[in-house]
Every structure is written in structure tokens, then in C-alpha cells.
Design a protein around this motif. Structure first.
Motif, PDB file in Angstrom:
ATOM      1  N   TRP A 127      39.591 -26.414 -40.217  1.00  0.00           N
ATOM      2  CA  TRP A 127      40.634 -27.104 -39.846  1.00  0.00           C
ATOM      3  C   TRP A 127      40.590 -28.614 -39.809  1.00  0.00           C
ATOM      4  CZ3 TRP A 127      45.689 -25.000 -39.889  1.00  0.00           C
ATOM      5  CH2 TRP A 127      45.733 -23.593 -39.768  1.00  0.00           C
ATOM      6  N   VAL A 128      41.307 -29.445 -40.562  1.00  0.00           N
ATOM      7  CA  VAL A 128      41.313 -30.839 -40.119  1.00  0.00           C
ATOM      8  C   VAL A 128      41.858 -31.202 -38.781  1.00  0.00           C
ATOM      9  CG1 VAL A 128      42.267 -33.018 -40.900  1.00  0.00           C
ATOM     10  CG2 VAL A 128      41.472 -31.224 -42.588  1.00  0.00           C
ATOM     11  N   TRP A 168      36.928 -21.939 -37.847  1.00  0.00           N
ATOM     12  CA  TRP A 168      37.519 -20.311 -37.361  1.00  0.00           C
ATOM     13  C   TRP A 168      36.596 -19.411 -38.131  1.00  0.00           C
ATOM     14  CZ3 TRP A 168      39.129 -16.026 -39.518  1.00  0.00           C
ATOM     15  CH2 TRP A 168      39.682 -15.290 -38.989  1.00  0.00           C
TER      16      TRP A 168
ATOM     17  N   ASP C 114      52.913 -32.776 -31.057  1.00  0.00           N
ATOM     18  CA  ASP C 114      53.216 -31.512 -31.773  1.00  0.00           C
ATOM     19  C   ASP C 114      51.900 -30.737 -32.014  1.00  0.00           C
ATOM     20  OD1 ASP C 114      55.210 -29.849 -32.686  1.00  0.00           O
ATOM     21  OD2 ASP C 114      56.167 -31.369 -33.802  1.00  0.00           O
ATOM     22  N   LEU C 115      52.320 -29.493 -32.741  1.00  0.00           N
ATOM     23  CA  LEU C 115      51.419 -28.392 -32.684  1.00  0.00           C
ATOM     24  C   LEU C 115      52.067 -27.296 -33.688  1.00  0.00           C
ATOM     25  CD1 LEU C 115      52.169 -26.311 -30.422  1.00  0.00           C
ATOM     26  CD2 LEU C 115      50.986 -27.740 -29.118  1.00  0.00           C
ATOM     27  N   LYS C 116      51.112 -26.141 -34.117  1.00  0.00           N
ATOM     28  CA  LYS C 116      51.603 -25.079 -34.408  1.00  0.00           C
ATOM     29  C   LYS C 116      51.771 -24.093 -33.246  1.00  0.00           C
ATOM     30  CE  LYS C 116      49.877 -25.201 -39.038  1.00  0.00           C
ATOM     31  NZ  LYS C 116      49.621 -26.740 -39.419  1.00  0.00           N
ATOM     32  N   TRP C 117      52.729 -23.277 -33.507  1.00  0.00           N
ATOM     33  CA  TRP C 117      52.770 -22.228 -32.264  1.00  0.00           C
ATOM     34  C   TRP C 117      53.341 -20.796 -32.766  1.00  0.00           C
ATOM     35  CZ3 TRP C 117      57.623 -19.990 -31.537  1.00  0.00           C
ATOM     36  CH2 TRP C 117      58.589 -20.935 -31.902  1.00  0.00           C
ATOM     37  N   ARG C 118      52.886 -19.781 -32.110  1.00  0.00           N
ATOM     38  CA  ARG C 118      53.611 -18.238 -32.617  1.00  0.00           C
ATOM     39  C   ARG C 118      53.399 -17.491 -31.317  1.00  0.00           C
ATOM     40  NH1 ARG C 118      50.140 -17.480 -36.622  1.00  0.00           N
ATOM     41  NH2 ARG C 118      48.351 -16.742 -35.146  1.00  0.00           N
ATOM     42  N   ALA C 120      53.002 -13.961 -30.673  1.00  0.00           N
ATOM     43  CA  ALA C 120      52.744 -12.656 -31.474  1.00  0.00           C
ATOM     44  C   ALA C 120      51.636 -11.947 -30.904  1.00  0.00           C
ATOM     45  CB  ALA C 120      52.433 -12.912 -32.901  1.00  0.00           C
ATOM     46  N   ASP C 122      48.662 -12.740 -29.961  1.00  0.00           N
ATOM     47  CA  ASP C 122      47.374 -13.004 -30.611  1.00  0.00           C
ATOM     48  C   ASP C 122      46.313 -12.721 -29.577  1.00  0.00           C
ATOM     49  OD1 ASP C 122      47.128 -14.819 -33.335  1.00  0.00           O
ATOM     50  OD2 ASP C 122      48.881 -14.754 -32.496  1.00  0.00           O
ATOM     51  N   MET C 150      50.118 -18.354 -29.539  1.00  0.00           N
ATOM     52  CA  MET C 150      49.123 -19.213 -30.341  1.00  0.00           C
ATOM     53  C   MET C 150      49.340 -20.602 -30.159  1.00  0.00           C
ATOM     54  SD  MET C 150      48.716 -20.883 -33.324  1.00  0.00           S
ATOM     55  CE  MET C 150      49.786 -20.275 -34.547  1.00  0.00           C
ATOM     56  N   GLU C 153      46.107 -26.159 -34.482  1.00  0.00           N
ATOM     57  CA  GLU C 153      45.639 -27.531 -35.147  1.00  0.00           C
ATOM     58  C   GLU C 153      46.669 -27.798 -36.233  1.00  0.00           C
ATOM     59  OE1 GLU C 153      44.228 -29.923 -33.669  1.00  0.00           O
ATOM     60  OE2 GLU C 153      43.201 -28.861 -32.146  1.00  0.00           O
ATOM     61  N   HIS C 154      47.133 -28.792 -36.671  1.00  0.00           N
ATOM     62  CA  HIS C 154      46.793 -29.981 -35.790  1.00  0.00           C
ATOM     63  C   HIS C 154      47.623 -30.320 -34.635  1.00  0.00           C
ATOM     64  CE1 HIS C 154      47.104 -34.681 -35.609  1.00  0.00           C
ATOM     65  NE2 HIS C 154      45.855 -34.412 -35.579  1.00  0.00           N
ATOM     66  N   GLU C 173      43.785 -19.334 -36.271  1.00  0.00           N
ATOM     67  CA  GLU C 173      43.975 -20.837 -35.844  1.00  0.00           C
ATOM     68  C   GLU C 173      42.752 -21.088 -35.047  1.00  0.00           C
ATOM     69  OE1 GLU C 173      46.545 -18.692 -36.092  1.00  0.00           O
ATOM     70  OE2 GLU C 173      47.808 -19.528 -37.575  1.00  0.00           O
TER      71      GLU C 173
ATOM     72  N   ASN D 225      50.704 -33.121 -41.897  1.00  0.00           N
ATOM     73  CA  ASN D 225      50.510 -31.808 -41.088  1.00  0.00           C
ATOM     74  C   ASN D 225      51.789 -31.008 -40.870  1.00  0.00           C
ATOM     75  OD1 ASN D 225      48.438 -33.900 -39.481  1.00  0.00           O
ATOM     76  ND2 ASN D 225      47.880 -31.984 -39.956  1.00  0.00           N
ATOM     77  N   TYR D 227      54.103 -28.654 -38.399  1.00  0.00           N
ATOM     78  CA  TYR D 227      54.082 -28.213 -37.227  1.00  0.00           C
ATOM     79  C   TYR D 227      55.142 -27.297 -37.026  1.00  0.00           C
ATOM     80  CZ  TYR D 227      51.585 -32.523 -36.394  1.00  0.00           C
ATOM     81  OH  TYR D 227      50.622 -33.686 -36.489  1.00  0.00           O
ATOM     82  N   GLY D 228      55.237 -26.734 -35.755  1.00  0.00           N
ATOM     83  CA  GLY D 228      56.377 -25.688 -35.477  1.00  0.00           C
ATOM     84  C   GLY D 228      55.792 -24.135 -35.677  1.00  0.00           C
ATOM     85  N   ASN D 229      56.639 -23.087 -35.430  1.00  0.00           N
ATOM     86  CA  ASN D 229      56.662 -21.879 -35.502  1.00  0.00           C
ATOM     87  C   ASN D 229      55.798 -21.527 -37.003  1.00  0.00           C
ATOM     88  OD1 ASN D 229      56.816 -19.049 -35.363  1.00  0.00           O
ATOM     89  ND2 ASN D 229      58.779 -19.180 -34.744  1.00  0.00           N
ATOM     90  N   SER D 230      54.645 -20.577 -36.776  1.00  0.00           N
ATOM     91  CA  SER D 230      53.695 -20.465 -37.818  1.00  0.00           C
ATOM     92  C   SER D 230      53.530 -19.106 -38.158  1.00  0.00           C
ATOM     93  CB  SER D 230      52.525 -21.442 -37.460  1.00  0.00           C
ATOM     94  OG  SER D 230      51.482 -21.245 -38.339  1.00  0.00           O
ATOM     95  N   LYS D 239      47.063  -4.266 -33.719  1.00  0.00           N
ATOM     96  CA  LYS D 239      46.500  -4.191 -32.571  1.00  0.00           C
ATOM     97  C   LYS D 239      47.149  -3.073 -31.474  1.00  0.00           C
ATOM     98  CE  LYS D 239      47.776  -8.402 -31.856  1.00  0.00           C
ATOM     99  NZ  LYS D 239      48.076  -9.798 -31.367  1.00  0.00           N
TER     100      LYS D 239
END
Lengths: 239, 239, 239, 239
Positions: A127-128, A168, C114-118, C120, C122, C150, C153-154, C173, D225, D227-230, D239
Motif C-alpha cells: 500500500w502507498v 500486507w 479520512d480512511l477506508k473502513w468496513r 465485517a 475482520d 477494518m 490506508e490511505h 488492508e 486515494n 476513502y470510505g466504505n470498502s 470465518k
């Protein structure tokens, strides 16, 4: 820019798996994708005289790319020391993969440069984390490599000046895979991928990063320093 | 906390000016102001066997303070290497003044550690540039030293992890006088002042900084790392 | 040390899943494991007057812990600004999980955060990448959390002063999960874990990190700065 | 590269001393020495509509240079916010001298950006402390400015990503005069010199630094980039 790609060049001669992937050596593969623009790209290998790194070669190298693995100990101390001094004097250095354990990199870092590793075909996603960095020019948000050797934290390096990539791995580890370090007048870029049994250096994004890294590491004329006993610049005589 | 103060201890025996200021050696002066709380403070000097730094002494040292100048070359390579390894393993290190050129510090930095210098009774004013840092606890905005040796930029070190003090010198130079570096599990603090011909180590603020620095450098139990071949933590078998 | 734990305290009243995990609120859970030694721990929540953060409360807080998520916008601008100013003046700040999007944190960072999220379930594995850092005292090489939200990045923050933890997530991630930032005379620690639907704040290692983080963020008396028009300290009259 | 030079442009119209030095405004002087190569250089000033910084101008600016001093408060909040967002989105920003107190810079830093100052014709000597940095290309070891306003520490900024210049002032102070900061996808360079009553922007080395700074700050295409739900990139279903 004058680039020299240095390779230990042993696996390719001893292991048929590696010979198949890099029949003319990892250095030749890397040199090929670095050519172009106004770059002059040469190669040097361990078994050449002075490991191919004579004073003249070093003096005429703007950026040195380094790949080594099983024969770090065979690199002569005086050559490793000369390369280090040349970095401090302004030569760029791009250290690839198992080069983390080379004499040159360890001397420049001051730490053990140790890490966790595993050869088990892990998937790697790099990841960057610094999307301002010129080394990431032209990339997407991550680079995916189908199979690679795992390198895991803790990676025993000084805190990098800039952290560019984080990896990762499928088996559960993370790694600081792209990191920059300034030493003296020289710029150093460590880039993780490139185990010899995988065709990693044919991966377009990996090539792009190394092209960018070489360009970034090139010192185009910053100040030379004077050290030692120094006259005052202001009058201090009337104390 | 177990502190060992190491001193070259030569100037004090050879130069009457220095003998007058530090009759029992710089190490004794420093050890005295470090005593207190629950600290056990010992000293070691160059001319003792193994320079006073046996395996046992190092194993029982939490933080090592280092002063050296004219005899850096007489420190045996194997002792310098052992001290470095002990830092990577968690021992704190406070490097004072001309210790910038010691084998131990240069090995940990990976650079020449060179600088400009002048012995001309410059006034030094050391400004705090990081007012969050525990090393600055109890200080004002700057420390003024009436007369000191000048050290000037460029100081050839890696960019510090934290820049704590910047010095102004009467003759027109500046210097990064207080800087921290992490190496392995060890914390390193470089602190500039302390030329042997001035009574700098009797200066209350200088003492305060060294007291704070020793406290900061003490590693009270952070994780030990495992390196090498490593089993996956997640299932990667079904690829 | 006077600690204030601030919590939005909404999910716990509206979502039975969260109520079951934190019947008295996340703040109460955190306050409980922060008690001890000479700490005085208080709590404050969004729906109290001035969000429980009056001038007096802030003046008497050495370290503030912040958890917020769905109601960042309901925090009044003037309160957010006061908290920021208090940080610049020396109050420590520990920002947890979704606090990355709080007004206070965004003001201090200057970026979108800001960021990515989930959500689920993880698995998260948080690796120590700085084994010198007091925030890692008492931990092993990593912290494993069976199920968490989760964050990927970024992550749009300035490069941290210190990077302490890196997270691996099952879905592929990575994230800079523990990071320190100095702002003015205040120390800020961002720590990722703690989604409201998981019992993360009962995890012993997570508790240890927050305990260490609060201790690290406490400013015990570093220099106060004077700004503005300033008389020369040296004679510049004879030019 | 498209460069926009922004200037408050008030002193030049109100103070004859400044008018004499910069008859067409500081922006015009700076724009002139930035022209050349493939640069398109435009200017914008406070009293133009939207301060000359319309959406279109910002969208077409690769690097913005900012000089402001006495009228920071007259810059509209929404324009300052737009400029900040454009930096986070990749526009380079070079902030000069008293621009340290501009709304844009303070928003990006998250601190007060306060400092000590004095108008007393101090001599300034700006030392290069990072001789690898492209911003120092073509310089010597220091830049000397005969007379300038003094800016002194403590300068209340976050620790810079890179510290490039340190200033020495005749009256006894030091200052971090050249510093870089990454924010979002944008690169920010703060450069100290340029008080309006001195001809500082005619100084060849000062011009060279600003030329280099603009070149360094230009983002030539690093990753955008998401961002957000991913969605997960790896299978986490079993699992």
C-alpha cells in the motif's frame, strides 16, 4: 544520469528455477527497464574484480542499485566501506529485497536490519502510505504481487525519513516495504520486493517504483560541506 | 536505574587547565550530579581493563553516558562493537560533546558525524525547539553558556528522530545541539556542550538536561523481537 | 495526573448490541482501567452542558481521552477550539478509533483524516514497529483482536512524529494504528481500535496501550514560550 | 507547471519605503524570477475579486506562492478553506515570511504558528542543514542577508518532515527558516526571509531557493486515494 546495477549473481548460476526466470541475471533484467531518457546504465557483479566497483566506476556512478543475498560476506570490507563513503559524498543508493542484510546497508543504518521471513508463496499487497512522494508517481493505491517471500516486522532499521509503502502478507504480517533515508549528501531508498525465485522484476509497477526511486535518489548538485577548524564569521574579538 | 558514566580521562591528567576544573575527572563530576533517586551510578574509563566496559558491566547498565575526545582511536573495535550491540538490545546512550566522533556513535549513525569547530571562547545560547520533550523539563526557553567551544553546521548526522536544542554561537554559526535517535531497542541522546577547558558540567541547566536525558533513555521493558524464519499466523494452505 | 475520558455516549443508549457490551458507556469502561496509581479519572459526555468540557474541567485536565463517532458535528465549534488550544498549551490528548474524524483531531492535524473502513468482523493484528516506545511497554510483538472494524490506508494524516503500531486486516488492508504527534506543548496519541459493537476495550493489551498512552501524553513541566516582539539578547547597536 | 504568486499587496501601496523597493508589488518581483522553462506564472492579490483565487484559478494552479502580513484577517474564510482543500488535493504551496500567520498555513499546521520577531536590521545567516535536499541545489553552505527582520524560536509549528535551513541572527536568536510539510497529496514549503522593508527578494540565493521550492512542491501525478466504505480484497467469508 549514470546508473550502475550491482548484483551478487549467484542464484542465477546455481539454481535452475532462478536461471529460468532471469537467464542473464537479475542485474540485466533491472538494467533493461532502467534504460531510456538520458540514462547510461551499466552493471557490476560480485565475481568481477573488486566486485566491479572500482574507484573509477564509483566516481562515475550517480545512482547504484544493489541486489545481494547469499554472499553478503564475500563482499570485501574495503569495497563496502568505499561504497558507503561514496553514498555519504552524494551517490544515490537503491537497496532491493535481501540487500537489507548487505554490509553497505547495515553500515549506513547502524542497526542489525534484521526481520522475519518466510518462503511460502504469500500474496503481497503493497500500500502507498505517502501519496505525495515522487517514488509513487504513476501508481495506483497499491501494488499486488501474486507470490512473494514474506518479510515481516519488526524490521530493525532506524525510523525512515519517509515511509512510502507498507506491505500486507497473506500469512498475517506487515512490513515497511518502501522507505527513504538520507545519509551525508546521499539519498537511500530501500524497496522490499524481489525474491529470486519469483518473476517480480518483470512486474510493471515494481519496475515503475525502481525507475522512480533511481530518479529520486539522484543528487543534482546540492552544497558540499566544509568540516573542521573554522574561523569566526562575526567579530568575537572584543569580549 | 543503573547508570555508567564513561570517560576517556586523559585531558584531566595531562592539561593543568583541565585538572583544575575537573580534578577527579569529568566522569566523577557527571556521576555526582546523576546520583539520587534510585539510581546506582558507576564510572568507567579508557585505561581500565577492557576500558571498564566488561560484559558484566554492560549487562548491568541501563544507561551509558559517553565522553571522549582525543583518544577515540584507542577504544578497541571489539569494545565499541559490544557497546553498539548493547544499545541495539535496549541500553540507553547519552553521547556528550566530542563523543560525536566516538566509534560507538559513528557506528550507530552510519555517517561521518563531522562538523565545524573552533576554540575561541564563543558565547553559546542553546534554544529549546521542542517544548514537549521530557528532556526539557524544568528549563526556560534557552540555556546560556558564557564560553564554550563552537560546533557548527553542517553536522553530518542522519535527520534526528527529535530535534530538541539548537545552538547560536557568537561567531555566526548554528548547531543541532540536542537530538534523539532510536536504534534497535535503544534510545540515543546526543548533547553538544562540554569542552574540557570550560566548567560546563557545573552549569545547573546543563546538569538538568543530562539528568533528564538519562531518564528519557532508560528502556523500562518494551517488546523483545524475534527475527528469522517465521511460521504463518494465518492459514495460507489452500492457495 | 488528572485524566478526563470524553465520550459521545450515543450508541450505548440507542443500540442494544452496544448497550450489552458497555452498559455504562465506553467512557466508564475506559475510566475504570485508567484508575490507580495517583490518577484522578473523571468522565465527560456530549449531552452534558458544554459537553462536560468547561474551562474549569479543561484547566484541570492533564490528559484527555476522546471517543466519538456519529455525532462529531454536534460538538460545538467553540468547545472544539477550546480543547485544541488547551492541547497547544500542554494538555495531552489520546484519540481513539473513530475520533480520527472529530473536530479536535482534524483541527490539530490540518488534513482530512479520512480512511477506508468496513464492518465485517475482520481479524486485526496490530504489530509493534517501534520497540523503543514507552507506549509499547509490557506488550509482546503484536496485539491480536479477533473481530474489529477494518480501517485501511490511505489514512490522510501528516506523517506521524512516531509510528508505533501497524495493523494487518484479514480482508487485505494495512493501517497506521498507533501514531504520535506533537502540537504546541501538547502530545497527541492516536490509537485505532475500539469499534462500539465489539468488546475491544476489555482486551488487556488494548487497555495496556491506553494506560501507557495516557502516561506518555502527560506533560510534566516543559518550558512555556514567549512570543511576539522581542529585544535583542546580544548587542547589535554598533552596526 | 502553472504557478500563481499571491500577495496581500498593501504595504507597497501605503509605505513609500516599500514602494521604492517593490514598485509593482512583491508578487511581480517574485513572478519575474520564477518565469522561464515551461512555467506559466500568474499573480493574484487580496483586493481582487475572491482575492484572485477563483475555483478556476486554483484548479489551474500547480504551485501557489503566498505572501501576506498585515491583512491576514481580510482573507475570507471560505477562500482560505478552498486553498487548503486544493493543497490536500495536490497543489504545492510555498509560504513566505509573514505568511506563517496566514489562515491557510495555520489551518494546515494545526498550531498557532507563533514566533518571536524584531525589526532592527539584524544580520541573518541561513545555514543549510540538509545538503541532500533539492531545494538547496546550487547553493553554498549558507545564505547571508545583510539586514532582515528577526524571527526567533520557539516557532510553534509541528516538527517539519524535513528541516532544510536554520537561521542565525545577530541579536542572539535562531530559527527553523526552511521546512517542508506534506499534507494530503500536497507539499508545503515554508521559507522565512522577505520582510517588506528590505530588498530580500532581489537576493540571488533567495531567488534560487524559491525557484527550487516551487519545483520541489509540484506534484507530477502521484496516486489519488479512495476513502470510505470498502469491500474486502481477500476472502473473509469462511470465518
Amino acid at each position: 544520469m549514470n546508473i550502475t546495477v550491482w548484483n551478487e549473481y549467484r542464484h542465477e548460476k546455481e539454481n535452475p528455477v532462478v536461471t529460468d526466470i532471469y537467464p542473464e541475471g537479475i542485474h540485466t533484467c533491472i538494467a533493461e527497464f532502467l534504460e531510456g531518457d538520458d540514462h547510461v546504465v551499466k552493471t557490476a557483479t560480485l565475481d568481477e574484480e573488486e566486485h566491479g566497483l572500482t574507484d573509477e566506476v564509483l566516481a562515475n556512478t550517480d545512482v547504484l542499485v544493489w541486489w545481494g543475498h547469499k554472499a553478503h560476506d564475500e563482499v570485501k570490507d574495503e569495497v563496502a566501506e568505499k561504497v558507503k563513503q561514496r553514498v555519504l559524498d552524494g551517490m544515490g543508493l537503491v537497496v532491493l529485497h535481501s540487500g537489507h542484510f548487505s554490509k553497505v546497508f547495515k553500515k549506513l543504518m547502524g542497526t542489525s536490519c534484521d526481520l522475519k521471513w518466510r518462503e511460502a508463496d504469500d500474496r503481497e499487497r503493497m500500500w502507498v502510505v505517502d501519496p505525495t512522494h515522487p517514488i509513487t508517481e504513476g501508481l495506483g493505491e497499491y501494488i499486488e504481487i501474486e507470490k512473494e517471500e514474506m518479510y515481516g516486522e519488526h524490521f530493525d532499521i532506524p525510523a525512515p525519513d519517509e515511509l512510502v509503502f507498507l506491505s500486507w502478507f497473506e500469512g498475517g504480517e506487515v512490513f515497511r516495504s518502501g522507505a527513504t533515508f538520507k545519509r551525508g549528501r546521499g539519498k537511500v531508498f530501500y524497496f522490499r520486493p524481489g525474491h529470486e525465485t519469483y518473476p517480480t522484476y518483470y512486474h510493471k509497477d515494481v519496475q515503475k517504483v525502481i525507475q522512480n526511486g533511481v530518479k529520486w535518489a539522484n543528487n543534482e548538485g546540492t552544497p558540499k560541506n566544509v568540516y573542521g577548524n573554522s574561523q569566526p564569521l562575526e567579530d568575537i574579538s572584543e569580549k
